[in-house]
Structures are given as structure tokens and as C-alpha cells.
Design a protein around this motif. Structure first.
Motif, PDB file in Angstrom:
ATOM      1  N   LEU A  34       0.853  -1.182   0.000  1.00 59.98           N
ATOM      2  CA  LEU A  34       0.000   0.000   0.000  1.00 59.98           C
ATOM      3  C   LEU A  34       0.892   1.236   0.000  1.00 59.98           C
ATOM      4  N   LEU A  35       0.680   2.129  -0.941  1.00 65.63           N
ATOM      5  CA  LEU A  35       1.552   3.287  -1.110  1.00 65.63           C
ATOM      6  C   LEU A  35       0.730   4.572  -1.057  1.00 65.63           C
ATOM      7  N   VAL A  36       1.138   5.502  -0.198  1.00 60.58           N
ATOM      8  CA  VAL A  36       0.472   6.801  -0.152  1.00 60.58           C
ATOM      9  C   VAL A  36       0.970   7.631  -1.334  1.00 60.58           C
ATOM     10  N   ASN A  37       0.044   8.103  -2.146  1.00 62.21           N
ATOM     11  CA  ASN A  37       0.390   8.831  -3.364  1.00 62.21           C
ATOM     12  C   ASN A  37       0.712  10.285  -3.034  1.00 62.21           C
ATOM     13  N   HIS A  38       2.013  10.582  -2.863  1.00 65.06           N
ATOM     14  CA  HIS A  38       2.394  11.949  -2.507  1.00 65.06           C
ATOM     15  C   HIS A  38       2.292  12.908  -3.690  1.00 65.06           C
ATOM     16  N   ALA A  39       1.989  12.391  -4.889  1.00 64.10           N
ATOM     17  CA  ALA A  39       1.743  13.260  -6.038  1.00 64.10           C
ATOM     18  C   ALA A  39       0.316  13.801  -6.038  1.00 64.10           C
ATOM     19  N   LYS A  40      -0.542  13.235  -5.190  1.00 67.07           N
ATOM     20  CA  LYS A  40      -1.947  13.650  -5.119  1.00 67.07           C
ATOM     21  C   LYS A  40      -2.313  13.859  -3.650  1.00 67.07           C
ATOM     22  N   VAL A  41      -2.011  15.043  -3.127  1.00 69.58           N
ATOM     23  CA  VAL A  41      -2.255  15.341  -1.719  1.00 69.58           C
ATOM     24  C   VAL A  41      -2.953  16.688  -1.598  1.00 69.58           C
ATOM     25  N   ARG A  42      -3.940  16.751  -0.708  1.00 67.70           N
ATOM     26  CA  ARG A  42      -4.576  18.031  -0.383  1.00 67.70           C
ATOM     27  C   ARG A  42      -4.648  18.148   1.125  1.00 67.70           C
ATOM     28  N   ARG A  43      -4.173  19.273   1.633  1.00 63.86           N
ATOM     29  CA  ARG A  43      -4.240  19.566   3.062  1.00 63.86           C
ATOM     30  C   ARG A  43      -5.081  20.823   3.244  1.00 63.86           C
ATOM     31  N   ASP A  44      -6.278  20.661   3.781  1.00 65.62           N
ATOM     32  CA  ASP A  44      -7.111  21.814   4.086  1.00 65.62           C
ATOM     33  C   ASP A  44      -8.184  21.424   5.091  1.00 65.62           C
ATOM     34  N   ASN A  45      -8.731  22.425   5.765  1.00 69.04           N
ATOM     35  CA  ASN A  45      -9.803  22.223   6.746  1.00 69.04           C
ATOM     36  C   ASN A  45      -9.430  21.167   7.788  1.00 69.04           C
ATOM     37  N   GLY A  46      -8.157  21.168   8.169  1.00 74.95           N
ATOM     38  CA  GLY A  46      -7.718  20.252   9.210  1.00 74.95           C
ATOM     39  C   GLY A  46      -7.658  18.802   8.785  1.00 74.95           C
ATOM     40  N   CYS A  47      -7.559  18.546   7.481  1.00 74.27           N
ATOM     41  CA  CYS A  47      -7.529  17.171   6.982  1.00 74.27           C
ATOM     42  C   CYS A  47      -6.375  16.967   6.004  1.00 74.27           C
ATOM     43  N   PHE A  48      -5.885  15.762   5.976  1.00 72.26           N
ATOM     44  CA  PHE A  48      -4.932  15.310   4.967  1.00 72.26           C
ATOM     45  C   PHE A  48      -5.685  14.344   4.062  1.00 72.26           C
ATOM     46  N   ARG A  49      -5.694  14.630   2.755  1.00 73.05           N
ATOM     47  CA  ARG A  49      -6.411  13.762   1.816  1.00 73.05           C
ATOM     48  C   ARG A  49      -5.467  13.330   0.702  1.00 73.05           C
ATOM     49  N   SER A  50      -5.523  12.054   0.398  1.00 76.55           N
ATOM     50  CA  SER A  50      -4.708  11.504  -0.675  1.00 76.55           C
ATOM     51  C   SER A  50      -5.333  10.197  -1.135  1.00 76.55           C
ATOM     52  N   TYR A  51      -4.544   9.390  -1.836  1.00 80.52           N
ATOM     53  CA  TYR A  51      -4.988   8.095  -2.333  1.00 80.52           C
ATOM     54  C   TYR A  51      -4.013   7.026  -1.863  1.00 80.52           C
ATOM     55  N   LEU A  52      -4.546   5.922  -1.390  1.00 82.20           N
ATOM     56  CA  LEU A  52      -3.747   4.775  -0.991  1.00 82.20           C
ATOM     57  C   LEU A  52      -3.742   3.811  -2.174  1.00 82.20           C
ATOM     58  N   ILE A  53      -2.585   3.684  -2.805  1.00 82.33           N
ATOM     59  CA  ILE A  53      -2.468   2.830  -3.987  1.00 82.33           C
ATOM     60  C   ILE A  53      -2.271   1.379  -3.553  1.00 82.33           C
ATOM     61  N   VAL A  54      -3.148   0.492  -4.010  1.00 82.40           N
ATOM     62  CA  VAL A  54      -2.965  -0.942  -3.788  1.00 82.40           C
ATOM     63  C   VAL A  54      -2.112  -1.433  -4.957  1.00 82.40           C
ATOM     64  N   ASP A  55      -0.794  -1.363  -4.786  1.00 81.92           N
ATOM     65  CA  ASP A  55       0.122  -1.632  -5.882  1.00 81.92           C
ATOM     66  C   ASP A  55       0.388  -3.120  -6.056  1.00 81.92           C
ATOM     67  N   LYS A  56       0.281  -3.880  -4.979  1.00 78.63           N
ATOM     68  CA  LYS A  56       0.420  -5.338  -5.059  1.00 78.63           C
ATOM     69  C   LYS A  56      -0.579  -5.974  -4.114  1.00 78.63           C
ATOM     70  N   ASN A  57      -1.198  -7.033  -4.560  1.00 82.73           N
ATOM     71  CA  ASN A  57      -2.126  -7.799  -3.722  1.00 82.73           C
ATOM     72  C   ASN A  57      -2.058  -9.253  -4.170  1.00 82.73           C
ATOM     73  N   ARG A  58      -1.357 -10.053  -3.410  1.00 86.31           N
ATOM     74  CA  ARG A  58      -1.194 -11.456  -3.767  1.00 86.31           C
ATOM     75  C   ARG A  58      -2.505 -12.227  -3.678  1.00 86.31           C
ATOM     76  N   HIS A  59      -3.500 -11.660  -3.024  1.00 89.55           N
ATOM     77  CA  HIS A  59      -4.729 -12.398  -2.719  1.00 89.55           C
ATOM     78  C   HIS A  59      -5.971 -11.759  -3.329  1.00 89.55           C
ATOM     79  N   GLY A  60      -5.785 -11.001  -4.406  1.00 92.02           N
ATOM     80  CA  GLY A  60      -6.938 -10.383  -5.030  1.00 92.02           C
ATOM     81  C   GLY A  60      -6.521  -9.293  -5.996  1.00 92.02           C
ATOM     82  N   PRO A  61      -7.435  -8.423  -6.368  1.00 90.25           N
ATOM     83  CA  PRO A  61      -7.137  -7.387  -7.359  1.00 90.25           C
ATOM     84  C   PRO A  61      -6.137  -6.362  -6.833  1.00 90.25           C
ATOM     85  N   SER A  62      -5.413  -5.751  -7.762  1.00 87.85           N
ATOM     86  CA  SER A  62      -4.457  -4.701  -7.412  1.00 87.85           C
ATOM     87  C   SER A  62      -4.504  -3.618  -8.480  1.00 87.85           C
TER      88      SER A  62
END
Length: 302
Positions: free
Chosen positions: A244-272
């Protein structure tokens, strides 16, 4: 376990009967804070979460991009689920008091500032104290980046307390402390990762291993990170069940929140190769998955 012995005939009636019986047992998987991720974790995960079958889950992120906070949210979710034995959290950067303030805020949903020295609130802490009946959350007695101390902590938690869910924050600190002679940092990361993986498989445990990126990936804020960019990536990527990789190329910090995307880059047991929008409240440090109807307005554009 099905198929015990030196050789197993997968077409034998005995194996097939044992296989069918085992596959119908309830899953012992531990949910994560993200339902989309849980559903993608199949096999022993059962679409519920991480399985205590030696699974290793890696969270990779740049410094300051919620790596440790996400790990604490995973730990809090496991404890909320009632994981037998509790959680072992080997943090190599923060004191147990610092870990406690952050963990209590997440667990109870209260402002972390109200649990810190100088702004501590006894009234709010009463909410935290109401969770005393939950499974335990163990940390080492002292902060140490010595890998042997981390190993001793993991083994003590497992052998003496029955813990099967561990967080190591983070692998490069273990490795750096263990480097000697002609060993390189990459070799040390490989050794630490392989040791933890082998131990987890042998003891039916879950290892949540936190990792930094290498310098080129960490400095690249234009492109989404990949597992190959983990520091010491070859063994980290190949050993992991889930990356699981936090996408530091897609980050927004506002209104007291950190928002980004958690990339499921590898999953041996299902979709990725998909991502999960997530938000961390800087007040309570709680993480949650973004809902489809709010992504366009509050999250960075994909």
C-alpha cells in the motif's frame, strides 16, 4: 493443516475432503480501516481483511505523509475487532507516551491535542479510560532501533502474550542499526524483511511493515509511487502479500484534513493496481475512506 506430510496428492479424495472442510471455516482475518481494501483481500482474508497466515502488509510513504498514523489506525481497527492477544507496535521513532497520545486519540475519536502535555484534558481523557476492556496494545519498554531488540519484543509479545498482529515502524531504521562491516543498507533491509516474513509464516502472524521510499521516488512529486521505489525494494516488494503506497503526487491539506490516495500496488490475494481515496483528520488522527459523492469536491484530481 491440510496436506501435512512430505508429499500431497491434490487429487486424492482425502485432500479434497480436507480442503472443502477447511475452506468452509469462518475467516480469522482482521479488518483494516478501509472497506474497499478489505473486500479485495481474498484467500484466507475472505474479503474481510488481513489474514494471520504469515501475511506481510507494507505501507510505503514519504515522511510527513501519515505513514505512522495509518499504522496506528490499522492497529486500532484490529483492537476494535477484538483481535486475540492484542497488537504489538514496535515504533522506532516515538516514545511510548507519544505513541499513546496518538493511539488514544484514534481509538476514542478525541482531539490528540487534548491528550498532550500543556493542553491535557482530564475530562476528555475519561473517554479514553472507558476503553480499558479492549484487547491490549503493547509497545517496547524503551525506544530502540536495534533489530535484535525488535525481534525480542515481537517474540515476547507472541510467546508470552499470544499476540499475532505486529507493526514495525519502520524497516529502514531497523536495518540501519543492524549494518556492520561491508553490509549495505539494501542488504540489511533485505535481511530484516526476510527474517520478519519467515517468522510471521512460522507463527501464523500478521506483520504490518512500514517503509520509506528511495531518494528518487521520494523526491518525485509529479508521478505516483510504485513498489519498485521502496528503499530496498526488491525484497520488500517480493516478500509482501500487500503493498500500500500513499500517493504523494496527489495530496490536499485543508480544513484540518490530509487527503490523498492509498495505492494498492500489489495484492497477492486479489485485485491490485487501484487506489483508495482516504482522509486523515489532523484533530483526532482518525483515517477513513472517502465516499464516491465527495471525491470530486474534496480530493485532488486523479
Amino acid at each position: 493443516m491440510i496436506g501435512a506430510g512430505e508429499l500431497t496428492d491434490l487429487n486424492s479424495p482425502e485432500f479434497m475432503a480436507a480442503f472443502a472442510e477447511e475452506q468452509q471455516l469462518p475467516t480469522e482475518a482482521i479488518p483494516t480501516p478501509f472497506e474497499t481494501l478489505n473486500k479485495a483481500l481474498r484467500d484466507a482474508g475472505g474479503g474481510v481483511g488481513l489474514a494471520p497466515d504469515g501475511w506481510m502488509c507494507i505501507i510505503g510513504a514519504n515522511p510527513g505523509h501519515t505513514k505512522s498514523v495509518l499504522a496506528l489506525n490499522f492497529a486500532a481497527k484490529a483492537i476494535e475487532h477484538g483481535i486475540p492477544g492484542g497488537v504489538g507496535f514496535a515504533n522506532l521513532e516515538m516514545s511510548k507516551v507519544q505513541v499513546a497520545s496518538r493511539f488514544y486519540a484514534i481509538q476514542a475519536g478525541v482531539p490528540v491535542a487534548a491528550l498532550e502535555r500543556g493542553s491535557f484534558s482530564t475530562r476528555i481523557f475519561e473517554t479514553v479510560e472507558g476503553s480499558r476492556e479492549l484487547p491490549p496494545m503493547y509497545t517496547p519498554r524503551t525506544v530502540s532501533t536495534n533489530y535484535h531488540d525488535v525481534v525480542d519484543f515481537v517474540r515476547e509479545c507472541h510467546d508470552e502474550r499470544g499476540v499475532s498482529f505486529f507493526v514495525v515502524d519502520y524497516v529502514q531504521l531497523c536495518a540501519i542499526a543492524g549494518v556492520s562491516g561491508s553490509d549495505s543498507i539494501v542488504e540489511a533491509v533485505s535481511n530484516v524483511t526476510l527474517d520478519l516474513r519467515e517468522w510471521a509464516v512460522s507463527n501464523n502472524a500478521i506483520i504490518l511493515l512500514l517503509s520509506q521510499f528511495n531518494r528518487s521516488t521520494s523526491a518525485n512529486y509529479k508521478d505516483a509511487p510504485r513498489s519498485q521505489g521502496l528503499y530496498g525494494s526488491m525484497v520488500l516488494e517480493s516478500s509482501a502479500d500487500v503493498c500500500l503506497l500513499v500517493n504523494h503526487a496527489k495530496v490536499r491539506r485543508d480544513n484540518g484534513c490530509f487527503r490523498s490516495y492509498l495505492i494498492v500496488d500489489k495484492n497477492r490475494h486479489g485485485p491490485s493496481q487501484f487506489d483508495i481515496p482516504f482522509e486523515v483528520s489532523m484533530g483526532t488522527l482518525r483515517a477513513r475512506e472517502g465516499m464516491p459523492d465527495e471525491i470530486d469536491e474534496h480530493w485532488p484530481k486523479r
